[in-house]
Scaffold this motif. Structure first.
Motif, short mmCIF file in Angstrom:
data_model
loop_
_atom_site.label_atom_id
_atom_site.label_comp_id
_atom_site.label_asym_id
_atom_site.label_seq_id
_atom_site.Cartn_x
_atom_site.Cartn_y
_atom_site.Cartn_z
N ILE A 1 -42.29 -9.89 5.81
CA ILE A 1 -42.32 -7.91 5.29
C ILE A 1 -43.51 -7.84 4.40
O ILE A 1 -43.89 -6.92 4.80
CB ILE A 1 -40.51 -7.32 5.27
N ILE A 2 -43.18 -8.53 3.04
CA ILE A 2 -44.28 -8.39 2.07
C ILE A 2 -44.97 -8.90 2.73
O ILE A 2 -46.31 -8.01 2.31
CB ILE A 2 -43.24 -8.37 0.72
N GLY A 3 -45.40 -10.02 3.16
CA GLY A 3 -46.78 -9.96 3.81
C GLY A 3 -47.47 -9.32 4.35
O GLY A 3 -48.74 -9.20 4.23
N ARG A 4 -47.22 -8.81 5.02
CA ARG A 4 -47.61 -8.20 6.07
C ARG A 4 -47.95 -6.94 5.36
O ARG A 4 -49.11 -6.21 5.56
CB ARG A 4 -46.03 -7.84 7.70
N GLU A 5 -47.08 -6.64 5.02
CA GLU A 5 -47.77 -5.31 4.02
C GLU A 5 -48.52 -5.12 2.99
O GLU A 5 -49.87 -4.44 2.74
CB GLU A 5 -46.32 -4.12 3.52
N ILE A 6 -49.16 -6.82 2.79
CA ILE A 6 -49.95 -6.64 2.15
C ILE A 6 -51.29 -6.75 2.82
O ILE A 6 -52.58 -6.48 1.97
CB ILE A 6 -49.86 -8.02 0.61
N THR A 7 -50.94 -7.59 3.44
CA THR A 7 -52.29 -8.02 4.93
C THR A 7 -52.75 -6.78 5.09
O THR A 7 -53.93 -6.64 5.13
CB THR A 7 -51.67 -9.39 5.76
N ILE A 8 -52.05 -5.99 5.56
CA ILE A 8 -52.10 -4.69 6.47
C ILE A 8 -52.89 -3.70 5.68
O ILE A 8 -53.75 -3.25 6.05
CB ILE A 8 -51.55 -3.67 6.88
N SER A 9 -52.41 -3.55 4.48
CA SER A 9 -52.95 -2.43 3.00
C SER A 9 -54.27 -3.08 2.95
O SER A 9 -55.40 -2.36 2.20
CB SER A 9 -52.55 -2.86 1.42
N ALA A 10 -54.89 -4.87 2.84
CA ALA A 10 -55.95 -5.54 2.15
C ALA A 10 -56.66 -4.92 3.59
O ALA A 10 -57.95 -4.29 3.33
CB ALA A 10 -56.05 -6.46 2.11
#
Length: 190
Positions: free
Chosen positions: A98-107
């Motif tokens: 979940i946190i990895g996805r948030e970072i990836t999509i934000s970038a």
């Protein structure tokens, strides 16, 4: 800069994070449930501030920046708290997804915005459903205590699996939408 109500709600969501965190760890009766209630209120303001900003035509660049930051901070802090409370490998994987996805999509959104293509990864219905699963799961897990015969924590934990699956699915949708631009970048010499 003048602060309107939608932006004030977003700022309030950021301000409530340390209170949610503190209540989660304090050794008072029902402090954890108070933490869950505040989390629910903060999650509700995520919907409310956007709705009010659009309805009252009070959108702003600052609000557009701050809203996703507030959401991601709230979710990340809550997930890390829950991981510390239930530190298993499986919970670690769910939190990392979940946190990895948030970072990836934000970038990805930042990169696309630099190229004038942010609309390729605009929030869609799948993202909204993912957020609903995620916020509900976290709320129930923060609450922890059963409500009558309802095993609240276990229900939340099950919903967190659904949130993680929706997280991966929505990330795949966003990456697919951005792939033509990423592919073009791979084919050009540096």
């Amino acid at each position: 800069m003048r602060i309107n109500l939608p932006t004030a709600l977003t700022l309030g969501r950021v301000a409530i994070i340390p209170v949610v965190l503190g209540l989660f760890y304090v050794d008072w009766q029902h402090a954890r449930q108070a933490s869950a209630v505040l989390f629910v209120i903060a999650a509700f303001t995520d919907w409310l501030d956007g709705w009010l900003a659009r309805r009252w035509n009070q959108t702003s660049n600052f609000g557009a920046f701050l809203d996703p930051v507030a959401d991601k901070l709230l979710v990340a802090v809550a997930l890390v708290m829950l991981l510390r409370d239930h530190s298993t490998g499986l919970m670690g994987v769910l939190v990392a997804v979940i946190i990895g996805r948030e970072i990836t999509i934000s970038a990805l959104r930042e990169w696309l915005a630099e190229m004038g293509e942010r609309k390729r990864v605009a929030v869609g219905m799948l993202g909204k459903i993912k957020t609903a699963f995620q916020m509900t799961a976290i709320s129930l897990m923060l609450w922890k205590l059963p409500v009558g015969p309802i095993p609240v924590y276990e229900l939340g934990y099950g919903l967190l699996f659904g949130a993680a699956a929706l997280t991966l699915w929505s990330m795949a949708v966003y990456m697919k939408a951005a792939w033509p631009l990423m592919r073009d970048g791979l084919q050009r010499p540096a």
